[in-house]
Design an enzyme around this catalytic site. Sequence first.
Site, short mmCIF file in Angstrom:
data_model
loop_
_atom_site.label_atom_id
_atom_site.label_comp_id
_atom_site.label_asym_id
_atom_site.label_seq_id
_atom_site.Cartn_x
_atom_site.Cartn_y
_atom_site.Cartn_z
N SER A 143 57.76 17.36 45.75
CA SER A 143 57.45 16.57 46.95
C SER A 143 58.27 15.29 46.94
CB SER A 143 55.94 16.29 47.00
OG SER A 143 55.59 15.57 48.16
N HIS A 202 57.85 19.77 49.99
CA HIS A 202 57.14 19.20 51.13
C HIS A 202 58.17 18.55 52.06
CE1 HIS A 202 53.31 18.70 48.44
NE2 HIS A 202 53.61 19.96 48.69
N ASP A 247 49.37 18.98 44.30
CA ASP A 247 49.73 20.31 44.81
C ASP A 247 50.49 21.08 43.73
OD1 ASP A 247 50.04 22.42 46.60
OD2 ASP A 247 51.94 21.63 47.37
#
EC number: 3.1.1.61
Length: 367
Positions: free
Chosen positions: A187, A214, A310
Amino acid sequence: MISVVVVDDSAFMRKALSTMLEKDPEIRVVATARDGEEGLQVIRQHNPDVVTLDIEMPRMDGLTTLRHIMMEMPRPVLMVSSLTTEGAEATLKALELGAVDFIPKQLSKVSLDIVRIENDLREKVKEVSKRRMLRTPRPVRPAPTASAPAQTAQVASAAPATAPSRPAMPATRASRPVRDVVAIGVSTGGPPAVQKVLSQLPADFPASILIAQHMPAAFTGPFAKRLDGVCAISVKEAESGEKLKPGTAYIAPGGKHLRVEQRVSHMEVVVTTDPADALYKPSANVLMESVGQSMGRRALGVILTGMGSDGMEGMKVLKQKGGRSIAQSDATCVVYGMPKAIVDAGLADEIVDIDDMAAAIMNGLYK
């Protein structure tokens, strides 16, 4: 208190960003500027912890301003980007030049996502203010070949990030790797980290790579194209129905999830919006769980820099099915969130500095 300078040619955006940021008592906007030249002046004057920087501005644009910041007074910079192909390409260039992340410019639109965008903005500012930046990701050593032993990646907890890597003990390798699919979740701070890793892999890399970064939908295509231009392996935006091929990296499209499914004679890429209620799209959890369920001990999971956790739940499945895992070291992350979640849960087989990650992945295929 975290000090921020907001640089944007739009009076609305300067006001909107300042208002959003100062809703958090730990953040103070110390100055704003309407273009790059004025921005450099106020940055020199106020020495802020973080800068938000628009890309398209009169007199001096964002990329030129960013180059000056990185040369003269390096600090975390968040780019303010339009969610278009042109905006994506400029933003990816900014990330290559040293910006740590970006935020969407469409804050003027009425959107159910506005609360999430505000929270992400404040969280990003707070997180990146703590971290050092990754520089332009250029290979620091010749890429290993699949037929030659790679250097052993250094475990961050065992030595400082600046310590030189030690040569690996010669490994006895099978004629084929034990693992032939690599799943990467990443991310904040991810694009430079992913480029650093993939650009050090050889063209004959003997596994497929699946990446959940992401990133908005307009960005993933240009991101894949940029990587394909600088890497020996092939890099592309994933499409449903593709047969997994070794030496190819598949980037999950923004706004969708990436899975793999077993067919009669091969593994196939699946791009889907299910589950619709996932916090992130693409989701590292969805990718790791799918690869773990489908590939078992043939899977290698890698978690790189990023906020939040995540990937942790998906990595549990991957590990339970016999897969192996690698987490990026705290010292080399822009934000030590996703890797920290893996490490704290006891799921990391290795903790590796980003400069050594390609070698760790190469060796991990045979462990």
